[in-house]
Design a protein around this motif. Structure first.
Motif, PDB file in Angstrom:
ATOM      1  N   GLY A  95      24.769   2.002 -10.456  1.00 37.18           N
ATOM      2  CA  GLY A  95      24.119   3.182 -11.000  1.00 37.18           C
ATOM      3  C   GLY A  95      24.859   4.446 -10.608  1.00 37.18           C
ATOM      4  O   GLY A  95      25.574   4.486  -9.595  1.00 37.18           O
ATOM      5  N   HIS A 136       8.878   8.500 -18.446  1.00 35.91           N
ATOM      6  CA  HIS A 136      10.106   7.955 -17.857  1.00 35.91           C
ATOM      7  C   HIS A 136       9.969   7.873 -16.334  1.00 35.91           C
ATOM      8  O   HIS A 136       9.426   8.786 -15.713  1.00 35.91           O
ATOM      9  CB  HIS A 136      11.307   8.828 -18.221  1.00 35.91           C
ATOM     10  N   ASP A 164      20.319   8.378 -24.102  1.00 32.02           N
ATOM     11  CA  ASP A 164      19.258   7.390 -24.303  1.00 32.02           C
ATOM     12  C   ASP A 164      17.904   8.094 -24.254  1.00 32.02           C
ATOM     13  O   ASP A 164      17.033   7.845 -25.084  1.00 32.02           O
ATOM     14  CB  ASP A 164      19.310   6.314 -23.222  1.00 32.02           C
ATOM     15  N   THR A 183      19.691  10.586 -19.662  1.00 27.14           N
ATOM     16  CA  THR A 183      20.116   9.258 -19.224  1.00 27.14           C
ATOM     17  C   THR A 183      21.032   8.606 -20.247  1.00 27.14           C
ATOM     18  O   THR A 183      20.966   8.903 -21.448  1.00 27.14           O
ATOM     19  CB  THR A 183      18.910   8.323 -18.984  1.00 27.14           C
ATOM     20  N   THR A 185      23.234   4.585 -20.858  1.00 23.99           N
ATOM     21  CA  THR A 185      23.580   3.236 -20.438  1.00 23.99           C
ATOM     22  C   THR A 185      25.000   2.952 -20.890  1.00 23.99           C
ATOM     23  O   THR A 185      25.347   3.201 -22.043  1.00 23.99           O
ATOM     24  CB  THR A 185      22.632   2.193 -21.047  1.00 23.99           C
ATOM     25  N   ARG A 186      25.806   2.479 -19.950  1.00 29.86           N
ATOM     26  CA  ARG A 186      27.177   2.083 -20.278  1.00 29.86           C
ATOM     27  C   ARG A 186      27.378   0.661 -19.775  1.00 29.86           C
ATOM     28  O   ARG A 186      27.422   0.436 -18.569  1.00 29.86           O
ATOM     29  CB  ARG A 186      28.194   3.042 -19.638  1.00 29.86           C
ATOM     30  N   ASN A 188      26.627  -2.445 -18.179  1.00 29.83           N
ATOM     31  CA  ASN A 188      25.551  -2.833 -17.266  1.00 29.83           C
ATOM     32  C   ASN A 188      25.031  -1.679 -16.413  1.00 29.83           C
ATOM     33  O   ASN A 188      24.095  -1.870 -15.633  1.00 29.83           O
ATOM     34  CB  ASN A 188      26.031  -3.953 -16.331  1.00 29.83           C
ATOM     35  N   ARG A 190      23.481   2.159 -15.399  1.00 31.49           N
ATOM     36  CA  ARG A 190      22.598   3.262 -15.781  1.00 31.49           C
ATOM     37  C   ARG A 190      23.139   4.566 -15.191  1.00 31.49           C
ATOM     38  O   ARG A 190      23.554   4.624 -14.037  1.00 31.49           O
ATOM     39  CB  ARG A 190      21.179   3.026 -15.271  1.00 31.49           C
ATOM     40  N   PHE A 192      22.410   8.915 -14.875  1.00 33.95           N
ATOM     41  CA  PHE A 192      21.523  10.064 -15.034  1.00 33.95           C
ATOM     42  C   PHE A 192      22.311  11.318 -14.709  1.00 33.95           C
ATOM     43  O   PHE A 192      22.967  11.404 -13.664  1.00 33.95           O
ATOM     44  CB  PHE A 192      20.322   9.956 -14.098  1.00 33.95           C
ATOM     45  N   TRP A 219      15.621   4.310 -10.192  1.00 32.39           N
ATOM     46  CA  TRP A 219      15.760   3.887 -11.593  1.00 32.39           C
ATOM     47  C   TRP A 219      17.149   3.316 -11.871  1.00 32.39           C
ATOM     48  O   TRP A 219      17.298   2.343 -12.615  1.00 32.39           O
ATOM     49  CB  TRP A 219      15.496   5.078 -12.510  1.00 32.39           C
ATOM     50  N   ALA A 220      18.172   3.898 -11.270  1.00 34.94           N
ATOM     51  CA  ALA A 220      19.560   3.548 -11.593  1.00 34.94           C
ATOM     52  C   ALA A 220      20.070   2.320 -10.855  1.00 34.94           C
ATOM     53  O   ALA A 220      21.139   1.813 -11.186  1.00 34.94           O
ATOM     54  CB  ALA A 220      20.485   4.733 -11.302  1.00 34.94           C
TER      55      ALA A 220
END
Length: 240
Positions: A95, A136, A164, A183, A185-186, A188, A190, A192, A219-220
């Motif tokens: 992350g 979120h 996202d 946020t 996603t790349r 796998n 995450r 922010f 979260w990440a």
């Protein structure tokens, strides 16, 4: 435990003529590590430009679940090989939380693939950070909005890909608005990006800012971690 590496270029805070030396006498990285380190589920280390290889090695990244990156005037001093290691680690599942001027850092720009440009003004405007997606996880525990008495103004257009999620929107007393918490996603990983955090203001002592960063770390953290996402495997057919 969530293993967090707080990376900071650590230039402004060492300059006695810069206000950040008073605001963050031990460096922004240690200010962030200080509040994260109070959490029972988080283990924190730090790294800066002063460290060998900027404190970034394959082994360090392998043992990092989430990297937090703060940079401003030293982006060009980060070797391309270091930026590429961070880039690939995120693709493999690590992350990443990029703060304030890290929108122009080499790792963030590689992950976005765009200019990451914006408009800015250092005039100490008040910023109101609005929660635009209260469902979120990064917005957990944050009220409808919170106010920062002064911060550097960032404004649209912000040259990033479509996020996202837009978790926070910033409004400034000078009239600008900005997607201040987004946020991505790349593969796998995450990602922010969070805008507040100019070096001459005590932003990272604000309880709401600290809560957002803490939420972002949780979260990440990786669900999946690989080692070769950049490869293109060539397996045999399963039907033979």
């Amino acid at each position: 435990m969530i293993r967090v590496l707080v990376w900071n270029e650590y230039i402004h805070e060492k300059d006695p003529n810069n206000a950040s030396s008073t605001v963050y006498p031990h460096g922004i990285h240690n200010a962030i590590a200080g509040f994260l380190g109070k959490e029972e589920d988080i283990e924190v280390t730090t790294a800066t430009l002063d460290d060998e290889n900027c404190g970034i090695t394959d082994e360090v990244l392998k043992n990092t679940d989430v990297i937090i990156w703060w940079g401003h005037c030293g982006h060009d001093r980060v070797p391309d090989v270091v930026a590429q290691k961070v880039h690939e680690a995120v693709l493999n599942g690590m992350g990443a939380v990029f703060l304030h001027s890290a929108h122009k850092s080499k790792p963030f720009m590689r992950l976005m693939g765009t200019s990451c440009s914006l408009i800015w003004r250092e005039s100490g405007d008040t910023e109101r950070v609005w929660v635009s997606k209260p469902s979120h996880p990064i917005a957990a525990g944050i009220d409808t909005c919170f106010e920062l008495e002064a911060d550097e103004t960032y404004g649209e257009p912000f040259g990033i890909p479509n996020p996202d999620d837009i978790v926070f929107m910033g409004w400034y007393s000078g009239g600008e608005v900005f997607r201040s918490g987004v946020t991505f996603t790349r593969d796998n990983g995450r990602i922010f990006y969070f805008q507040p955090g100019h070096e001459t203001f005590p932003t990272f002592y604000d309880p709401n800012v600290q809560r957002v960063i803490l939420n972002a770390v949780r979260w990440a953290k990786p669900d999946v971690r690989t080692e070769n996402v950049m490869d293109c495997p060539n397996p045999p057919s399963r039907n033979k």
